[in-house]
Scaffold this motif. Structure first.
Motif, PDB file in Angstrom:
ATOM      1  N   ARG A 165      -6.238  -3.076  -8.300  1.00  0.00           N
ATOM      2  CA  ARG A 165      -4.919  -3.658  -8.639  1.00  0.00           C
ATOM      3  C   ARG A 165      -5.023  -5.142  -8.976  1.00  0.00           C
ATOM      4  NH1 ARG A 165      -3.313  -0.450  -4.265  1.00  0.00           N
ATOM      5  NH2 ARG A 165      -3.464  -2.225  -2.880  1.00  0.00           N
ATOM      6  N   GLU A 166      -5.945  -5.841  -8.334  1.00  0.00           N
ATOM      7  CA  GLU A 166      -6.059  -7.295  -8.525  1.00  0.00           C
ATOM      8  C   GLU A 166      -7.025  -7.701  -9.635  1.00  0.00           C
ATOM      9  OE1 GLU A 166      -7.103  -8.821  -4.711  1.00  0.00           O
ATOM     10  OE2 GLU A 166      -5.134  -8.349  -3.846  1.00  0.00           O
TER      11      GLU A 166
ATOM     12  N   GLU B 298      -8.984   0.242  -3.972  1.00  0.00           N
ATOM     13  CA  GLU B 298      -7.688   0.261  -4.669  1.00  0.00           C
ATOM     14  C   GLU B 298      -7.120  -1.147  -4.811  1.00  0.00           C
ATOM     15  OE1 GLU B 298      -5.329   4.298  -4.044  1.00  0.00           O
ATOM     16  OE2 GLU B 298      -5.797   3.331  -2.136  1.00  0.00           O
ATOM     17  N   GLU B 299      -7.279  -1.954  -3.781  1.00  0.00           N
ATOM     18  CA  GLU B 299      -6.798  -3.337  -3.836  1.00  0.00           C
ATOM     19  C   GLU B 299      -7.553  -4.135  -4.910  1.00  0.00           C
ATOM     20  OE1 GLU B 299      -6.774  -7.082  -0.808  1.00  0.00           O
ATOM     21  OE2 GLU B 299      -6.217  -5.119   0.011  1.00  0.00           O
ATOM     22  N   ARG B 300      -8.870  -3.972  -4.957  1.00  0.00           N
ATOM     23  CA  ARG B 300      -9.662  -4.654  -6.005  1.00  0.00           C
ATOM     24  C   ARG B 300      -9.219  -4.194  -7.387  1.00  0.00           C
ATOM     25  NH1 ARG B 300     -13.894  -3.327  -2.516  1.00  0.00           N
ATOM     26  NH2 ARG B 300     -14.591  -1.640  -3.897  1.00  0.00           N
TER      27      ARG B 300
ATOM     28  N   ASP C 113     -11.645   2.258   5.708  1.00  0.00           N
ATOM     29  CA  ASP C 113     -10.741   1.532   4.815  1.00  0.00           C
ATOM     30  C   ASP C 113     -11.378   1.121   3.496  1.00  0.00           C
ATOM     31  OD1 ASP C 113      -8.751   1.807   6.683  1.00  0.00           O
ATOM     32  OD2 ASP C 113      -9.020  -0.193   7.537  1.00  0.00           O
TER      33      ASP C 113
ATOM     34  N   SER D 101      -9.361   2.007   0.430  1.00  0.00           N
ATOM     35  CA  SER D 101      -8.178   1.141   0.284  1.00  0.00           C
ATOM     36  C   SER D 101      -8.567  -0.209  -0.304  1.00  0.00           C
ATOM     37  CB  SER D 101      -7.495   0.931   1.631  1.00  0.00           C
ATOM     38  OG  SER D 101      -7.033   2.160   2.126  1.00  0.00           O
ATOM     39  N   ARG D 102      -9.706  -0.729   0.133  1.00  0.00           N
ATOM     40  CA  ARG D 102     -10.187  -1.997  -0.436  1.00  0.00           C
ATOM     41  C   ARG D 102     -10.521  -1.844  -1.919  1.00  0.00           C
ATOM     42  NH1 ARG D 102     -12.961  -1.979   4.446  1.00  0.00           N
ATOM     43  NH2 ARG D 102     -14.954  -1.546   3.404  1.00  0.00           N
TER      44      ARG D 102
END
Length: 162
Positions: free
Chosen positions: A153-154, A149-151, A143, A146-147
């Motif tokens: 976006r944020e 991508e989350e960072r 994952d 995915s982490r």
């Protein structure tokens, strides 16, 4: 079996294709060996040297081994490069090259390493990993893209007015 001195000499050899010198506890004259003639020694160097990425010259040795013709130990190289503290572009580039490996374990670590270094190539790499058995056991590693991508976006977006 290769001696510890031979293994360490290989890991720290400036060029894995040229002969290198090993001193044997001061008892005998120098012994010359060709690293290219000893593929098992290269494999032993990776397996027996612990974490050569943390030794002087270790990252360079791992980068050379990642491009070596013998692909049998690339999963181990991918693991060591991905988990190393070295954030140089050359390490991330080597991991990105390993994304195309036939061995799934090498691809898993090759996607994890760039994700931990916030390199966008991890997203495409995650798609190349394919289905993994016992995904729940390895979810933290799998994952990582995915982490990332989350960072991404944020992340704070700079204000164009300032």
């Amino acid at each position: 079996m290769a001696s510890t001195r031979e293994v360490l000499a290989l890991v720290h050899a400036p060029d894995s294709t040229r002969p290198h010198t090993v001193r044997s506890r001061g008892r005998s004259p120098r012994v010359r060996r060709r690293a290219t003639a000893r593929p098992a020694l290269r494999t032993t160097a990776v397996a027996a040297s612990g974490a050569p990425a943390y030794r002087p010259g270790g990252p360079d040795a791992l980068l050379r081994l990642a491009r070596d013709a013998d692909v049998s130990f690339r999963p181990s190289i991918a693991y060591r490069l991905a988990r190393s503290a070295h954030r140089e572009r050359a390490v991330t580039d080597a991991l990105a090259e390993l994304l195309g490996e036939a061995d799934q374990v090498a691809r898993v670590w090759a996607a994890f390493g760039p994700a931990e270094r916030d390199d966008p190539r991890c997203v495409a790499g995650a798609a190349l990993v394919g289905p993994v058995e016992a995904r729940a056991v390895r979810s933290w590693i799998l994952d990582a893209p995915s982490r990332y991508e989350e960072r991404w976006r944020e992340r704070p977006v700079p204000d164009p007015a300032t």
